[in-house]
Design a protein around this motif. Structure first.
Motif, short mmCIF file in Angstrom:
data_model
loop_
_atom_site.label_atom_id
_atom_site.label_comp_id
_atom_site.label_asym_id
_atom_site.label_seq_id
_atom_site.Cartn_x
_atom_site.Cartn_y
_atom_site.Cartn_z
N GLY A 186 5.77 19.00 6.99
CA GLY A 186 5.85 18.14 5.82
C GLY A 186 7.25 17.76 5.43
N LEU A 187 7.36 16.65 4.71
CA LEU A 187 8.65 16.11 4.34
C LEU A 187 9.38 16.99 3.33
N LYS A 188 8.64 17.61 2.42
CA LYS A 188 9.29 18.42 1.40
C LYS A 188 9.98 19.63 2.02
N ALA A 189 9.30 20.30 2.95
CA ALA A 189 9.91 21.46 3.61
C ALA A 189 11.14 21.05 4.39
N ALA A 190 11.04 19.93 5.13
CA ALA A 190 12.18 19.45 5.90
C ALA A 190 13.33 19.05 4.98
N ALA A 191 13.01 18.41 3.86
CA ALA A 191 14.04 17.94 2.94
C ALA A 191 14.82 19.09 2.32
N ILE A 192 14.11 20.18 1.96
CA ILE A 192 14.77 21.34 1.37
C ILE A 192 15.76 21.95 2.36
N VAL A 193 15.33 22.15 3.61
CA VAL A 193 16.20 22.72 4.64
C VAL A 193 17.41 21.81 4.86
N VAL B 90 -3.03 11.77 9.44
CA VAL B 90 -2.07 12.74 8.94
C VAL B 90 -2.65 14.15 9.06
N ASN B 91 -1.76 15.13 9.13
CA ASN B 91 -2.22 16.52 9.16
C ASN B 91 -2.34 17.04 7.73
N ARG B 92 -2.58 18.32 7.56
CA ARG B 92 -2.82 18.86 6.21
C ARG B 92 -1.56 18.89 5.35
N PHE B 93 -0.40 18.61 5.97
CA PHE B 93 0.85 18.51 5.21
C PHE B 93 1.22 17.05 4.93
N SER B 94 0.23 16.15 5.13
CA SER B 94 0.40 14.70 4.89
C SER B 94 1.45 14.09 5.82
N VAL B 95 1.60 14.64 7.01
CA VAL B 95 2.54 14.13 8.00
C VAL B 95 1.79 13.27 9.01
N PRO B 96 2.21 12.00 9.22
CA PRO B 96 1.62 11.17 10.28
C PRO B 96 2.11 11.66 11.65
N TYR B 97 1.47 12.70 12.13
CA TYR B 97 1.99 13.48 13.25
C TYR B 97 2.06 12.73 14.57
N LEU B 98 1.16 11.78 14.80
CA LEU B 98 1.18 11.06 16.07
C LEU B 98 2.44 10.19 16.19
N GLY B 99 2.88 9.60 15.08
CA GLY B 99 4.12 8.83 15.10
C GLY B 99 5.31 9.73 15.37
N LEU B 100 5.30 10.93 14.79
CA LEU B 100 6.36 11.89 15.02
C LEU B 100 6.40 12.32 16.48
N MET C 263 0.85 -1.21 0.00
CA MET C 263 0.00 0.00 0.00
C MET C 263 0.87 1.25 0.00
N SER C 264 0.65 2.14 -0.86
CA SER C 264 1.40 3.37 -0.92
C SER C 264 0.94 4.32 0.13
N THR C 265 1.95 4.98 0.72
CA THR C 265 1.64 5.98 1.73
C THR C 265 2.36 7.28 1.47
N GLY C 266 3.11 7.33 0.38
CA GLY C 266 3.91 8.52 0.15
C GLY C 266 3.13 9.62 -0.52
N ASN C 267 3.76 10.81 -0.56
CA ASN C 267 3.12 11.94 -1.22
C ASN C 267 3.88 12.36 -2.48
N GLN C 268 4.91 11.55 -2.89
CA GLN C 268 5.56 11.73 -4.18
C GLN C 268 6.15 13.12 -4.36
N ARG C 269 6.94 13.61 -3.40
CA ARG C 269 7.41 14.98 -3.52
C ARG C 269 8.92 15.13 -3.32
N ILE C 270 9.66 14.07 -3.03
CA ILE C 270 11.10 14.19 -2.81
C ILE C 270 11.84 14.01 -4.13
N THR C 271 12.83 14.87 -4.38
CA THR C 271 13.69 14.71 -5.55
C THR C 271 14.96 13.96 -5.14
#
Length: 420
Positions: A147-154, A315-325, A1-9
């Motif tokens: 979200g993962l994209k914002a964290a990845a850029i930083v 997940v929150n509105r940024f597709s982050v599974p926040y409770l696990g975090l 089952m896919s759970t990603g948001n397809q945004r990392i380069t």
């Protein structure tokens, strides 16, 4: 089952992986290896680089064929069933519980030293170290919730700055100073011991496996990320090790802890200490961040497969599974309180975490034997044998991992009998 948001380069993935593999190790492990084996530590780096390659390519092949937020647990599931997946998942949970506090404390130590150097803090203390560690956990939670994209850029930008600076000071010392390596007699025992410490520097591949399905093109981007990230990491470690040997910036524990600081001071002057302090903090920050993101993805995957409560799949509105975090941050906070008030041994945590890391690598490699074919299957066989060799080299520290593995297997076996 896919759970990603397809945004990392690929660029973002490489930045995150390099920072995770450098972690706290880049500031001390090259000096420790040099103090043990001298010039032969360069051979130890080459050996570990070769030994880790089959594992790297196995992860790349599995991630390309089976991209999923469950990472190694998902590989184990499709190869050996649900029970194997649950065992691997809990091993990774224990890795975060034991390994993350070590890196957080190391990062806090760098931050305290940096703030002391510029006069914001009057003097370093265990209380200030504890408070800075808690501050780091708050920052990790805050930025990763967006979200993962914002964290990845930083994290990618920070990785470029840190790697660039470390390569500059290393190459600068080799060009501007007389080049000479110490004459060290060859001993197989010291070479093996040096290689066992170097192992810590390559623990992090499995964390990004949980993010395979978050790449824009998982089948192409994930393997490229793994291969490019490992190459850059090996390059950085080798160049730094060469400079430390050249300048004799290694020896006892104090000299090893200040090895990269001495190297940076040689090129950048008195401000080098401040640079290394904050660079060390940022590198460790990125490393822990990747583990927390991978951990939250893993819990989300487990929840969707009814292995955990369904709330961990939210997940929150940024597709982050926040409770696990939040759970990862909370678990690390508890370990920090134990460290601060009970005198918990960091060296023990590192050794025990190493055993769990290798078991997770072994699980992926054995799954690769069953799931892959052709050349990739042969690599998975070599990777499995490599993991067994590395696990045996841990000696008595491997017993914790063995005990936990047997306990988990026994628990699920009893649970299955009760259901039947």
């Amino acid at each position: 089952m896919s759970t990603g948001n397809q945004r990392i380069t690929v660029t973002h993935g490489v930045g995150m992986l390099v920072a995770a593999l450098l972690g706290s190790g880049v500031f001390i492990i090259p000096a420790i290896a040099a103090s043990i084996a001298g010039s032969w530590s360069l051979l130890a780096w080459l050996i570990m680089g070769l030994l880790i390659l089959p594992i790297v390519f196995t992860f790349a092949a599995l991630g390309k064929r089976y991209p999923h937020a469950g990472g190694t647990a998902y590989f184990a599931q499709i190869a050996f069933g649900d029970k194997a997946a649950r065992v691997v998942s809990w091993l990774f949970i224990w890795v975060v519980a034991l390994g993350a506090p070590v890196i957080v404390i190391t990062a806090a130590n760098f931050l305290v030293n940096g703030l002391t150097s510029i006069g914001i803090i009057e003097h370093a203390s265990s209380k200030m170290l504890f408070l800075c560690a808690l501050l780091m956990l708050f920052l990790l939670l805050f930025f990763n919730l967006f979200g993962l994209k914002a964290a990845a850029i930083v994290q990618t930008l920070l990785s470029v700055c840190i790697v660039g600076c470390l390569l500059f000071v290393s190459v600068n010392s080799q060009v501007t100073q007389p080049f000479h390596l110490p004459d060290t007699p060859f001993q197989l025992s010291t070479l093996a011991l040096s290689a066992s410490y170097i192992l810590w520097c390559f623990l992090g591949i499995e964390a990004i496996a949980h993010l395979a399905n978050d790449f824009k093109n998982p089948h192409r981007d994930f393997p490229l990320t793994i291969i490019i990230g490992i190459f850059i990491t090996l390059l950085v470690y080798t160049v730094i090790s060469l400079s430390l040997l050249q300048m004799s910036f290694y020896g006892d524990e104090r000299e090893n802890l200040n090895s990269v600081i001495s190297l940076v001071k040689l090129s950048l002057g008195g401000k080098g200490y401040i640079f290394v302090s904050f660079a060390g903090f940022l590198t460790c920050y990125i490393s822990v961040s990747l583990y927390f993101v991978g951990f939250s993805r893993l819990l989300s995957s487990m929840a969707k497969q009814q292995q955990l409560h369904a709330m961990f799949a939210k997940v929150n509105r940024f597709s982050v599974p926040y409770l696990g975090l939040i759970f990862a941050v909370l678990m690390t906070t508890i370990m920090l309180f134990n460290y601060h008030y009970s005198g918990l041994d960091l060296e023990g945590l590192i050794a025990y975490a190493n055993g769990l890391f290798i078991l997770i690598y072994l699980a992926a490699s054995v799954a690769g034997i069953k799931l892959l074919s052709g050349y990739n299957k042969k690599l998975a066989i070599v990777a499995s044998l490599t993991c067994l060799l590395l696990f045996i080299s841990l000696g008595s520290h491997a017993w914790f991992a063995v005990g936990l593995l047997l306990l988990l297997i026994f628990y699920y076996r009893v649970k299955r009998k009760k259901r039947s």
